[in-house]
Design a protein around this motif. Structure first.
Motif, short mmCIF file in Angstrom:
data_model
loop_
_atom_site.label_atom_id
_atom_site.label_comp_id
_atom_site.label_asym_id
_atom_site.label_seq_id
_atom_site.Cartn_x
_atom_site.Cartn_y
_atom_site.Cartn_z
N PRO A 162 5.26 10.53 -4.11
CA PRO A 162 6.17 11.56 -4.60
C PRO A 162 5.65 12.96 -4.22
CG PRO A 162 5.58 10.02 -6.35
CD PRO A 162 4.72 9.70 -5.17
N LEU A 163 6.59 13.87 -4.01
CA LEU A 163 6.24 15.23 -3.61
C LEU A 163 5.25 15.87 -4.59
CD1 LEU A 163 6.61 17.74 -1.83
CD2 LEU A 163 8.66 18.27 -3.19
N GLU A 198 0.84 -1.19 0.00
CA GLU A 198 0.00 0.00 0.00
C GLU A 198 0.88 1.25 0.00
OE1 GLU A 198 -3.37 2.11 2.87
OE2 GLU A 198 -2.81 0.02 3.19
N VAL A 199 0.51 2.23 -0.83
CA VAL A 199 1.25 3.48 -0.89
C VAL A 199 0.84 4.35 0.28
CG1 VAL A 199 1.68 5.58 -2.23
CG2 VAL A 199 1.43 3.37 -3.39
N THR A 200 1.80 4.79 1.06
CA THR A 200 1.52 5.64 2.20
C THR A 200 1.80 7.09 1.85
OG1 THR A 200 3.75 5.45 3.06
CG2 THR A 200 2.16 3.80 3.82
N PHE A 211 1.66 17.32 -3.57
CA PHE A 211 1.35 18.72 -3.86
C PHE A 211 0.07 18.84 -4.69
CE2 PHE A 211 1.83 22.27 -6.90
CZ PHE A 211 1.74 23.33 -6.02
N ALA A 212 -0.02 18.07 -5.77
CA ALA A 212 -1.21 18.12 -6.63
C ALA A 212 -2.47 17.75 -5.84
CB ALA A 212 -1.04 17.18 -7.83
N ASN A 213 -2.38 16.75 -4.98
CA ASN A 213 -3.52 16.37 -4.14
C ASN A 213 -3.90 17.49 -3.18
OD1 ASN A 213 -3.73 13.83 -5.33
ND2 ASN A 213 -2.54 12.81 -3.74
N LYS A 249 6.78 21.90 -0.77
CA LYS A 249 6.84 21.46 0.63
C LYS A 249 6.17 22.46 1.56
CE LYS A 249 10.98 18.61 0.27
NZ LYS A 249 12.40 18.48 0.67
N GLU A 250 6.42 23.74 1.36
CA GLU A 250 5.82 24.79 2.19
C GLU A 250 4.30 24.78 2.02
OE1 GLU A 250 5.90 27.64 5.10
OE2 GLU A 250 7.66 26.61 4.31
N TYR A 251 3.83 24.59 0.80
CA TYR A 251 2.38 24.52 0.53
C TYR A 251 1.75 23.40 1.35
CZ TYR A 251 -1.91 24.66 -2.27
OH TYR A 251 -3.22 24.78 -2.68
#
Length: 116
Positions: free
Chosen positions: A42-43, A35-37, A47-49, A111-113
């Motif tokens: 990926p960053l 399962e992907v945690t 971010f897109a999510n 990352k800040e977002y």
């Protein structure tokens, strides 16, 4: 005012959690093999999510300063550094917000977002 001062300084709070952290937090006891945690994603995908979550779930319910910060970081992450002068397609306040995060790299903006 305080919002302008904060935006002009380019300093953003890192105290807030990733908006998706509660539903995607890594917990080895609950995760199935393969399962992907949250932490393994990926960053760019995280971010897109987060951008989609903010746009569809939070909308205008965020404080104005947070909205400006997220906008500026999103612009930097998706369009790169701001031009020296405001583009005609942007309101001057939008360009000022974008310019206030000029020091960030694309990666640090994403990352800040995630922590606002």
């Amino acid at each position: 005012d305080a919002d302008t001062a904060m935006a002009d300084s380019g300093k953003f709070s890192s105290a807030a959690r990733d908006p998706l952290a509660d539903s995607l937090e890594e917990d080895s006891e609950d995760n199935q093999p393969g399962e992907v945690t949250h932490r393994a994603m990926p960053l760019e995908l995280r971010f897109a999510n987060a951008v989609e979550f903010v746009g569809t779930k939070l909308g205008g319910s965020l404080p104005e300063l947070a909205q400006r910060q997220l906008y500026a970081l999103s612009m930097l992450a998706t369009r790169g550094p701001p031009p020296q002068e405001a583009p005609r397609d942007l309101h001057p306040e939008q360009w000022l917000a974008w310019a206030s995060v000029r020091k960030h790299s694309k990666e640090s903006a994403m990352k800040e977002y995630l922590v606002i």
